[in-house]
Design a protein around this motif. Structure first.
Motif, mmCIF file in Angstrom:
data_model
loop_
_atom_site.group_PDB
_atom_site.id
_atom_site.type_symbol
_atom_site.label_atom_id
_atom_site.label_comp_id
_atom_site.label_asym_id
_atom_site.label_seq_id
_atom_site.Cartn_x
_atom_site.Cartn_y
_atom_site.Cartn_z
ATOM 1 N N TYR A 85 10.501 121.461 -20.649
ATOM 2 C CA TYR A 85 10.653 121.677 -21.973
ATOM 3 C C TYR A 85 8.603 121.325 -22.468
ATOM 4 C CZ TYR A 85 10.499 120.305 -26.603
ATOM 5 O OH TYR A 85 10.995 120.468 -28.557
ATOM 6 N N GLY A 86 8.142 122.663 -22.659
ATOM 7 C CA GLY A 86 6.970 122.546 -22.243
ATOM 8 C C GLY A 86 6.330 122.422 -23.512
ATOM 9 N N CYS A 87 6.471 120.830 -24.217
ATOM 10 C CA CYS A 87 6.067 120.826 -25.451
ATOM 11 C C CYS A 87 5.787 119.258 -25.403
ATOM 12 C CB CYS A 87 6.621 120.885 -26.895
ATOM 13 S SG CYS A 87 6.231 120.494 -28.487
ATOM 14 N N THR A 88 4.807 119.055 -25.432
ATOM 15 C CA THR A 88 3.546 117.435 -24.500
ATOM 16 C C THR A 88 4.057 116.646 -26.461
ATOM 17 O OG1 THR A 88 2.004 118.607 -23.345
ATOM 18 C CG2 THR A 88 2.068 115.890 -24.136
ATOM 19 N N SER A 89 3.154 116.759 -27.213
ATOM 20 C CA SER A 89 3.748 116.338 -28.439
ATOM 21 C C SER A 89 5.027 115.965 -28.927
ATOM 22 C CB SER A 89 2.705 117.162 -29.023
ATOM 23 O OG SER A 89 2.770 118.199 -29.427
ATOM 24 N N GLY A 90 5.962 117.107 -28.788
ATOM 25 C CA GLY A 90 7.703 116.517 -28.785
ATOM 26 C C GLY A 90 7.609 116.299 -28.330
ATOM 27 N N THR A 91 7.743 115.785 -26.640
ATOM 28 C CA THR A 91 8.627 115.481 -25.975
ATOM 29 C C THR A 91 8.202 113.754 -26.813
ATOM 30 O OG1 THR A 91 8.372 116.849 -24.240
ATOM 31 C CG2 THR A 91 8.920 114.375 -23.667
ATOM 32 N N ALA A 94 10.025 113.328 -30.242
ATOM 33 C CA ALA A 94 11.946 113.133 -29.679
ATOM 34 C C ALA A 94 11.866 112.132 -28.624
ATOM 35 C CB ALA A 94 11.777 114.616 -29.530
ATOM 36 N N GLY A 95 11.102 111.955 -27.468
ATOM 37 C CA GLY A 95 11.691 110.577 -26.556
ATOM 38 C C GLY A 95 12.098 112.007 -24.940
ATOM 39 N N HIS A 96 11.438 111.252 -24.699
ATOM 40 C CA HIS A 96 11.760 112.098 -23.042
ATOM 41 C C HIS A 96 13.424 111.762 -23.419
ATOM 42 C CE1 HIS A 96 12.992 113.126 -18.768
ATOM 43 N NE2 HIS A 96 12.171 114.432 -18.635
ATOM 44 N N GLU A 97 14.296 110.980 -22.878
ATOM 45 C CA GLU A 97 15.721 111.080 -22.633
ATOM 46 C C GLU A 97 16.452 111.560 -23.786
ATOM 47 O OE1 GLU A 97 12.867 108.021 -23.264
ATOM 48 O OE2 GLU A 97 13.714 107.564 -21.440
ATOM 49 N N ILE A 103 18.640 119.267 -23.015
ATOM 50 C CA ILE A 103 19.243 120.266 -22.022
ATOM 51 C C ILE A 103 20.229 119.895 -21.608
ATOM 52 C CG2 ILE A 103 18.140 120.811 -20.054
ATOM 53 C CD1 ILE A 103 15.225 120.517 -21.787
ATOM 54 N N LYS A 104 20.272 118.990 -20.843
ATOM 55 C CA LYS A 104 21.573 118.878 -20.150
ATOM 56 C C LYS A 104 23.392 119.187 -21.222
ATOM 57 C CE LYS A 104 19.713 116.154 -16.267
ATOM 58 N NZ LYS A 104 20.308 117.068 -14.821
ATOM 59 N N LEU A 105 22.716 119.241 -22.314
ATOM 60 C CA LEU A 105 24.380 119.647 -22.135
ATOM 61 C C LEU A 105 25.067 121.268 -22.418
ATOM 62 C CD1 LEU A 105 24.097 117.738 -26.173
ATOM 63 C CD2 LEU A 105 25.949 117.500 -24.197
ATOM 64 N N ALA A 106 23.716 122.242 -21.977
ATOM 65 C CA ALA A 106 23.394 123.190 -21.851
ATOM 66 C C ALA A 106 23.717 123.784 -20.533
ATOM 67 C CB ALA A 106 22.595 123.924 -22.708
ATOM 68 N N LYS A 107 22.262 122.846 -19.520
ATOM 69 C CA LYS A 107 22.014 123.640 -18.242
ATOM 70 C C LYS A 107 22.561 121.359 -16.879
ATOM 71 C CE LYS A 107 21.362 127.374 -18.676
ATOM 72 N NZ LYS A 107 22.418 128.351 -18.197
ATOM 73 N N ALA A 110 20.681 120.991 -14.461
ATOM 74 C CA ALA A 110 19.348 121.647 -13.948
ATOM 75 C C ALA A 110 18.569 119.980 -13.474
ATOM 76 C CB ALA A 110 18.436 122.358 -15.632
ATOM 77 N N LYS A 111 17.264 119.874 -13.210
ATOM 78 C CA LYS A 111 16.559 118.287 -12.857
ATOM 79 C C LYS A 111 15.058 119.464 -14.584
ATOM 80 C CE LYS A 111 16.289 117.462 -8.513
ATOM 81 N NZ LYS A 111 15.468 118.219 -7.441
ATOM 82 N N VAL A 112 14.799 117.794 -15.234
ATOM 83 C CA VAL A 112 13.935 118.247 -17.274
ATOM 84 C C VAL A 112 13.117 117.936 -16.131
ATOM 85 C CG1 VAL A 112 14.278 118.024 -19.096
ATOM 86 C CG2 VAL A 112 16.555 118.082 -17.566
ATOM 87 N N THR A 113 11.305 118.217 -17.010
ATOM 88 C CA THR A 113 10.173 118.132 -16.771
ATOM 89 C C THR A 113 9.936 118.895 -17.803
ATOM 90 O OG1 THR A 113 8.283 117.884 -15.152
ATOM 91 C CG2 THR A 113 9.308 120.074 -15.626
ATOM 92 N N THR A 114 8.745 118.083 -18.454
ATOM 93 C CA THR A 114 7.920 118.560 -19.576
ATOM 94 C C THR A 114 6.548 118.590 -19.252
ATOM 95 O OG1 THR A 114 7.431 116.020 -20.734
ATOM 96 C CG2 THR A 114 9.595 116.945 -21.024
ATOM 97 N N PRO A 115 5.110 118.819 -19.477
ATOM 98 C CA PRO A 115 4.268 118.201 -19.943
ATOM 99 C C PRO A 115 3.768 116.958 -19.697
ATOM 100 C CG PRO A 115 4.093 119.974 -21.053
ATOM 101 C CD PRO A 115 5.583 119.293 -20.736
ATOM 102 N N SER A 116 4.188 116.528 -20.288
ATOM 103 C CA SER A 116 3.873 114.694 -20.272
ATOM 104 C C SER A 116 4.336 113.634 -19.394
ATOM 105 C CB SER A 116 4.351 114.026 -22.123
ATOM 106 O OG SER A 116 5.754 113.574 -22.239
#
Length: 163
Positions: A85-91, A94-97, A103-107, A110-116
């Motif tokens: 998820y390529g949005c630092t401030s958005g993460t 909204a919170g990483h969790e 994301i995991k509802l769709a995939k 998948a492992k999940v990562t963000t810039p932050s």
């Protein structure tokens, strides 16, 4: 003439598949990402998420409501190894969790990562405890980024922002 059926043969090995959720307004992240992975055997797929102005926590949270749908459209009905998820401030807003759950509802595989979260992981692995923060954000969002890193036990030695 009768058609001939041919049984397909597949490679047993597939490159890891990475999906990127990029902001609709971000014109650099794909180029930057490709520069990082260019010499690696990685398959890269992108979908864009609508972003809202002005840039506020409320609008970033509103944007995150579409994360599941946007993720679903990255190789629909196919498994992928990682979603970024390529949005630092958005993460942070909204919170990483929350982002990971959407994301995991769709995939789900998948492992999940963000810039932050990637920054936190890298800084801790390198045993870095003091950092400077420079953001392109308005003061309020900038302060939320600073608080995020402080909550992760980093000492902020300087801070600047563009607003």
């Amino acid at each position: 003439m009768e058609p001939k059926k041919i049984d397909p043969k597949f490679n047993d090995f597939q490159n890891p598949k990475i999906g990127l959720i990029a902001l609709a307004s971000d014109y650099m992240i794909e180029k930057d990402f490709v520069n990082v992975i260019k010499d690696k055997n990685i398959d890269f797929f992108v979908n864009r998420i609508k972003s809202y102005n002005p840039l506020t926590s409320e609008n970033l949270i509103k944007m995150s409501e579409e994360v599941t749908n946007v993720t679903s459209d990255i190789l629909p009905d196919e498994k992928i190894d990682c979603v970024v998820y390529g949005c630092t401030s958005g993460t942070i807003a909204a919170g990483h969790e929350s982002i990971e759950k959407k994301i995991k509802l769709a995939k789900p595989e998948a492992k999940v990562t963000t810039p932050s979260t990637a920054a936190i992981t890298a800084l801790k692995k390198l045993n870095i405890k003091k950092i400077s923060i420079f953001t392109p954000y308005p003061k309020k969002l900038n302060n939320e980024v600073v608080d995020f890193f402080k909550n992760e036990k980093f000492e902020i030695t300087s801070n600047s922002y563009f607003d």
